[in-house]
Enzyme design. Structure first.
Site, short mmCIF file in Angstrom:
data_model
loop_
_atom_site.label_atom_id
_atom_site.label_comp_id
_atom_site.label_asym_id
_atom_site.label_seq_id
_atom_site.Cartn_x
_atom_site.Cartn_y
_atom_site.Cartn_z
N ARG A 223 43.80 34.12 41.99
CA ARG A 223 43.40 33.90 40.61
C ARG A 223 43.01 32.44 40.42
NH1 ARG A 223 42.88 38.72 40.24
NH2 ARG A 223 44.01 40.12 38.86
N HIS A 271 34.30 36.64 41.80
CA HIS A 271 35.46 37.54 41.72
C HIS A 271 35.11 38.93 42.27
CE1 HIS A 271 39.43 38.17 39.35
NE2 HIS A 271 39.35 39.05 40.32
P1 NAP Z 1 51.72 41.98 46.03
O1 NAP Z 1 51.70 43.16 46.94
O2 NAP Z 1 52.53 42.06 44.80
O3 NAP Z 1 52.21 40.74 46.93
C1 NAP Z 1 52.51 39.52 46.37
C2 NAP Z 1 53.07 38.59 47.43
O4 NAP Z 1 53.21 37.29 46.86
C3 NAP Z 1 54.45 39.02 47.94
O5 NAP Z 1 54.58 38.77 49.32
C4 NAP Z 1 55.38 38.10 47.15
O6 NAP Z 1 56.60 37.80 47.78
C5 NAP Z 1 54.54 36.85 47.07
N1 NAP Z 1 54.99 35.99 45.97
C6 NAP Z 1 55.07 36.28 44.65
N2 NAP Z 1 55.57 35.24 43.96
C7 NAP Z 1 55.83 34.28 44.88
C8 NAP Z 1 56.36 32.98 44.79
N3 NAP Z 1 56.75 32.44 43.62
N4 NAP Z 1 56.49 32.25 45.93
C9 NAP Z 1 56.13 32.79 47.12
N5 NAP Z 1 55.62 34.03 47.28
C10 NAP Z 1 55.47 34.76 46.16
O7 NAP Z 1 50.26 41.57 45.58
P2 NAP Z 1 48.86 41.94 46.29
O8 NAP Z 1 48.49 43.37 46.06
O9 NAP Z 1 48.91 41.47 47.69
O10 NAP Z 1 47.84 41.07 45.42
C11 NAP Z 1 47.95 39.67 45.34
C12 NAP Z 1 47.03 39.14 44.26
O11 NAP Z 1 45.68 39.18 44.69
C13 NAP Z 1 46.98 39.93 42.96
O12 NAP Z 1 48.11 39.64 42.14
C14 NAP Z 1 45.69 39.44 42.34
O13 NAP Z 1 45.94 38.31 41.54
C15 NAP Z 1 44.85 39.02 43.53
N6 NAP Z 1 43.64 39.86 43.68
C16 NAP Z 1 42.42 39.25 43.66
C17 NAP Z 1 41.28 40.01 43.84
C18 NAP Z 1 39.92 39.40 43.88
O14 NAP Z 1 38.93 40.11 43.89
N7 NAP Z 1 39.80 38.10 43.93
C19 NAP Z 1 41.38 41.40 44.05
C20 NAP Z 1 42.64 41.97 44.06
C21 NAP Z 1 43.78 41.19 43.87
P3 NAP Z 1 57.69 38.93 48.10
O15 NAP Z 1 57.13 39.65 49.30
O16 NAP Z 1 58.91 38.18 48.38
O17 NAP Z 1 57.78 39.79 46.87
C1 GLV Z 2 41.13 41.94 40.96
O1 GLV Z 2 41.10 40.79 40.73
C2 GLV Z 2 42.33 42.73 40.99
O2 GLV Z 2 43.38 42.24 40.52
O3 GLV Z 2 42.26 43.86 41.48
#
Ligand code: NAP
Ligand code: GLV
Length: 308
Positions: A223, A271
């Protein structure tokens, strides 16, 4: 037991057809044509407004169209409403592809090569092997791990950092604040795939860059709020950071005159790193909804107190 879709009408129409075929017991309506508001238990949306929330007095579950939930203003959502994010193969695969593309581009010095082409100098760059390049992923959840699975066979030296610490074969992992310095200190390329929460907001800042080896590169696909944009500009100008891929920014898009838009070492994309696919996400939604209706916990359940 109606579900309301709020967002892109094309997606709403496509999903309505699939729901009618695969889950006909749950009427699928598209905002603002919600039928009897008393019947609406489920909402699927990318963002929230007071208008929508106040029109749905019996809402039980909010499904996010995206993998993240920070774009939903959860402060206007009653505390008892369950929030479930999108976990679906379209987002996961496209994100892993994007991260791999950006890591490879930085690994093979694309920013300097493109600058050399523009200047007509065609610099000959020393070429490193992937095994000589240290790539670190912040956030080892669905998307961080998907990126690791795609990068690993190329041969990069992979490390990862998360809140609670995870064991991933072939990856050196670090946890929490106490593990952060050691994680950052051993990187050539840093990838941010954290959720945006009060703890992670602004985490890509001057202090973080100072802990990375001089000339390391950055990929932010999480983000815009994770990055202090002025700190990145200073770090680029000082040579602390050599280049960046930014798929997200604050605001999106950046204003025309913003210095990041014309910086020669910065690649900006709108994005589109991980994209919710109309043709795959609907089945993830149906599966999650079936789990909810069966009284089960589901993979994308959000801990609202934690913010992800
Ligand atoms: P997720 O499965 O919830 O994984 C989040 C990871 O971040 C987990 O390993 C978590 O640790 C870690 N984390 C959270 N808070 C933390 C902190 N304070 N310090 C250290 N580590 C921390 O999320 P995801 O599905 O991988 O997605 C991640 C993010 O990608 C989304 O929230 C979104 O903002 C972004 N995204 C962007 C796009 C784009 O097109 N640019 C698309 C999709 C998503 P734990 O393992 O200990 O819980
Ligand atoms: C995109 O940014 C998503 O959160 O899926």
């Amino acid at each position: 037991m109606t579900i309301v879709h709020c967002g892109d009408p094309k997606r709403g129409a496509a999903w309505a057809e699939i729901f009618a075929r695969d889950l006909p017991e749950v009427p699928f309506r598209c905002w603002p044509d919600i039928g009897d508001a008393q019947d609406v238990r489920y909402l699927i949306a990318w963002t929230l407004s007071e208008e929508v929330i106040s029109a749905l007095p019996n809402l039980e579950v909010l499904f996010s169209i995206g993998a993240g939930v920070d774009q939903l203003d959860l402060s206007i959502l009653p505390p008892h409403v369950r929030v479930i994010r999108m976990i679906e193969p379209g987002i996961t695969t496209t994100m892993a592809e994007y991260v791999t593309m950006a890591v490879l581009a930085l690994h093979r010095d694309l920013p300097a090569l493109v600058a050399g082409q523009r200047a007509g100098t065609f610099p000959y760059m020393p070429v490193k092997m992937a095994r000589e390049r240290r790539v670190g992923i912040m956030g080892l959840g669905e998307l961080g791990q998907a990126a690791i699975r795609m990068l690993a066979p190329i041969g990069f030296r992979l490390s990862g950092w998360s809140r609670s610490g995870r064991e991933i074969q072939g990856v050196e992992t670090f946890a929490g604040e106490e593990g952060m310095d050691a994680f950052l200190g051993g990187l050539d390329i840093l990838v941010c795939l954290l959720p945006l929460t009060p703890e992670t907001c602004g985490i890509l800042c001057r202090e973080t860059f100072a802990k990375m080896p001089r000339g390391a590169a950055l990929i932010n696909v999480a983000r815009g709020g994770h990055l202090v944009q002025e700190d990145l500009l200073s770090a680029l100008d000082e040579g602390a950071i050599s280049a960046a891929f930014l798929d997200v920014s604050t605001p999106e898009p950046l204003p025309e005159t913003h210095a990041l838009r014309s910086h020669p070492a910065v690649f900006l994309t709108p994005h589109i790193a991980g994209v919710t696919r109309i043709d795959t996400a609907v089945y993830a939604l149906i599966d999650a909804l079936k789990g909810v209706m069966a009284g089960q916990s589901v993979a994308g359940d959000i801990d609202r107190s934690r913010g992800y």
